[in-house]
Write a protein that holds these residues in place. Sequence first.
Motif, PDB file in Angstrom:
ATOM      1  N   TRP A  13      17.005  19.283  13.058  1.00  9.72           N
ATOM      2  CA  TRP A  13      15.604  19.155  12.668  1.00  9.72           C
ATOM      3  C   TRP A  13      15.485  19.661  11.220  1.00  9.72           C
ATOM      4  O   TRP A  13      15.796  20.537  10.937  1.00  9.72           O
ATOM      5  CB  TRP A  13      14.719  19.963  13.497  1.00  9.72           C
ATOM      6  N   ALA A  35       8.287  22.875  13.665  1.00  3.30           N
ATOM      7  CA  ALA A  35       9.489  23.117  13.378  1.00  3.30           C
ATOM      8  C   ALA A  35       9.866  24.571  13.928  1.00  3.30           C
ATOM      9  O   ALA A  35      10.960  24.753  14.654  1.00  3.30           O
ATOM     10  CB  ALA A  35       9.889  22.951  12.057  1.00  3.30           C
ATOM     11  N   LEU A  38       9.921  24.803  17.755  1.00  2.00           N
ATOM     12  CA  LEU A  38      11.143  23.891  18.196  1.00  2.00           C
ATOM     13  C   LEU A  38      12.397  24.546  18.150  1.00  2.00           C
ATOM     14  O   LEU A  38      13.121  24.620  19.170  1.00  2.00           O
ATOM     15  CB  LEU A  38      11.072  22.634  17.457  1.00  2.00           C
ATOM     16  N   GLY A  51      18.303  23.940  12.242  1.00  2.00           N
ATOM     17  CA  GLY A  51      17.074  23.703  11.323  1.00  2.00           C
ATOM     18  C   GLY A  51      17.427  23.743   9.945  1.00  2.00           C
ATOM     19  O   GLY A  51      18.262  24.580   9.560  1.00  2.00           O
TER      20      GLY A  51
END
Length: 172
Positions: A13, A35, A38, A51
């Motif tokens: 991500w 974000a 997640l 990430g």
Amino acid sequence: GTRRPRTDGPLVWVAPQFALHQSLPVRATSQGIVAGDLAKEASDLGVPFIGIGLMYSRTLTRQRLMGHGMQQEAVEYIDWSDAPTHPARIGDGSDARVHVHVAGATIAAAVWEVRAGGSKVYLLDTNIPENAAWDRDLSSRNCEGDRAARLRQSILLASGAVELIERLETAP
């Protein structure tokens, strides 16, 4: 036969900000909160997650009321020595770095790793000596009002994420 997509690699991500915890006090938009959530949810579910974002190293804004009722805002630098970050390493043990070409110039970024449970979040940091002053500032502030800087930030994040995934030798 029908080819099935690989599902053993991590979910990746890419977002400018990751709001993970108060120990990383960055100014986050709703996208940054999503974000961060997640990354934490992937960890809770045991889903491999990476990430990639920007190292907002001085975006902590404090607001204070002055004696006469006026509000004063001050941008404070975050003391990263006390945060749960460390330099990211690649396969050979060296510090991870990425180099992104933007408008005829090369912007270098150091990479910091943050653990969010079982998830890893990598933050690109352009505040390093080899960059020009305006590029050093790219990963340390919100560039909402500066269209040219915002574009440079977007290119840095997108291209830097692709290069970092290759350097980490992972297949998302």
